[in-house]
Design a protein around this motif. Sequence first.
Motif, mmCIF file in Angstrom:
data_model
loop_
_atom_site.group_PDB
_atom_site.id
_atom_site.type_symbol
_atom_site.label_atom_id
_atom_site.label_comp_id
_atom_site.label_asym_id
_atom_site.label_seq_id
_atom_site.Cartn_x
_atom_site.Cartn_y
_atom_site.Cartn_z
ATOM 1 N N UNK A 1 0.812 -1.213 0.000
ATOM 2 C CA UNK A 1 0.000 0.000 0.000
ATOM 3 C C UNK A 1 0.848 1.266 0.000
ATOM 4 N N UNK A 2 2.133 1.138 0.293
ATOM 5 C CA UNK A 2 2.980 2.317 0.433
ATOM 6 C C UNK A 2 4.149 2.350 -0.544
ATOM 7 N N UNK A 3 4.000 1.711 -1.681
ATOM 8 C CA UNK A 3 5.062 1.756 -2.692
ATOM 9 C C UNK A 3 5.219 3.191 -3.182
ATOM 10 N N UNK A 4 6.415 3.681 -3.201
ATOM 11 C CA UNK A 4 6.702 5.041 -3.654
ATOM 12 C C UNK A 4 7.963 5.015 -4.521
ATOM 13 N N UNK A 5 8.151 6.070 -5.262
ATOM 14 C CA UNK A 5 9.392 6.223 -6.007
ATOM 15 C C UNK A 5 9.449 5.498 -7.332
ATOM 16 N N UNK A 6 8.377 4.855 -7.719
ATOM 17 C CA UNK A 6 8.329 4.168 -9.008
ATOM 18 C C UNK A 6 7.180 4.752 -9.819
ATOM 19 N N UNK A 7 7.261 4.662 -11.142
ATOM 20 C CA UNK A 7 6.145 5.138 -11.973
ATOM 21 C C UNK A 7 4.851 4.386 -11.641
ATOM 22 N N UNK A 8 3.728 5.042 -11.894
ATOM 23 C CA UNK A 8 2.420 4.442 -11.591
ATOM 24 C C UNK A 8 2.246 3.071 -12.231
ATOM 25 N N UNK B 1 1.395 -2.683 -11.363
ATOM 26 C CA UNK B 1 1.691 -4.075 -11.704
ATOM 27 C C UNK B 1 2.197 -4.850 -10.483
ATOM 28 N N UNK B 2 3.045 -4.236 -9.679
ATOM 29 C CA UNK B 2 3.578 -4.907 -8.491
ATOM 30 C C UNK B 2 2.474 -5.118 -7.455
ATOM 31 N N UNK B 3 1.630 -4.123 -7.245
ATOM 32 C CA UNK B 3 0.552 -4.255 -6.266
ATOM 33 C C UNK B 3 -0.436 -5.342 -6.664
ATOM 34 N N UNK B 4 -0.863 -5.346 -7.902
ATOM 35 C CA UNK B 4 -1.817 -6.359 -8.357
ATOM 36 C C UNK B 4 -1.194 -7.747 -8.275
ATOM 37 N N UNK B 5 0.056 -7.867 -8.678
ATOM 38 C CA UNK B 5 0.745 -9.156 -8.614
ATOM 39 C C UNK B 5 0.882 -9.626 -7.170
ATOM 40 N N UNK B 6 1.219 -8.713 -6.279
ATOM 41 C CA UNK B 6 1.354 -9.077 -4.866
ATOM 42 C C UNK B 6 0.047 -9.562 -4.268
ATOM 43 N N UNK B 7 -1.043 -8.868 -4.570
ATOM 44 C CA UNK B 7 -2.344 -9.275 -4.033
ATOM 45 C C UNK B 7 -2.798 -10.611 -4.616
ATOM 46 N N UNK C 1 0.655 -2.578 -18.582
ATOM 47 C CA UNK C 1 0.381 -1.613 -19.644
ATOM 48 C C UNK C 1 -0.828 -0.735 -19.422
ATOM 49 N N UNK C 2 -1.762 -1.158 -18.604
ATOM 50 C CA UNK C 2 -3.004 -0.403 -18.444
ATOM 51 C C UNK C 2 -2.801 0.998 -17.866
ATOM 52 N N UNK C 3 -2.013 1.187 -16.815
ATOM 53 C CA UNK C 3 -1.836 2.548 -16.295
ATOM 54 C C UNK C 3 -1.142 3.494 -17.277
#
Length: 120
Positions: A35-42, A47-53, A81-83
């Motif tokens: 929930x707190x990923x920062x410093x990377x493009x949207x 992609x990382x958040x969806x994959x993690x969940x 690619x969606x964002x």
Amino acid sequence: MKNRNVFPSEILYDCVDTLRYLIAQDRKAFLYALAFLRGEPDWVRHAVQVTGLLTDLLLLRDPHDPQLREAMLGVMLHTAGKPLLVSEALPSLNVNMNPVQKLMLSGHVEELIKKLNTLG
């Protein structure tokens, strides 16, 4: 992959392996950190958040599933690619879309390929 384009498989597999390792170490801390990923493009964060969940859900269902790694990679590629398509014409991925916006969203694969080529 669908268009027979080469993608950086080593980097992507390393990413999904890292996510898998982190969730195995401390599931609660991993889910909180997503929930707190920062410093990377949207597009990377999404992609990382969806994959993690998805990984969390799949592990709860079957922690020994031999297809887990490939499922993680597939969802990461699918969502990356969606964002990249968010713009004035498509202001958000979290709204009810009209038919034109839905059609625009179908171009996410080509948009990801362009982005990966640009990044080398």
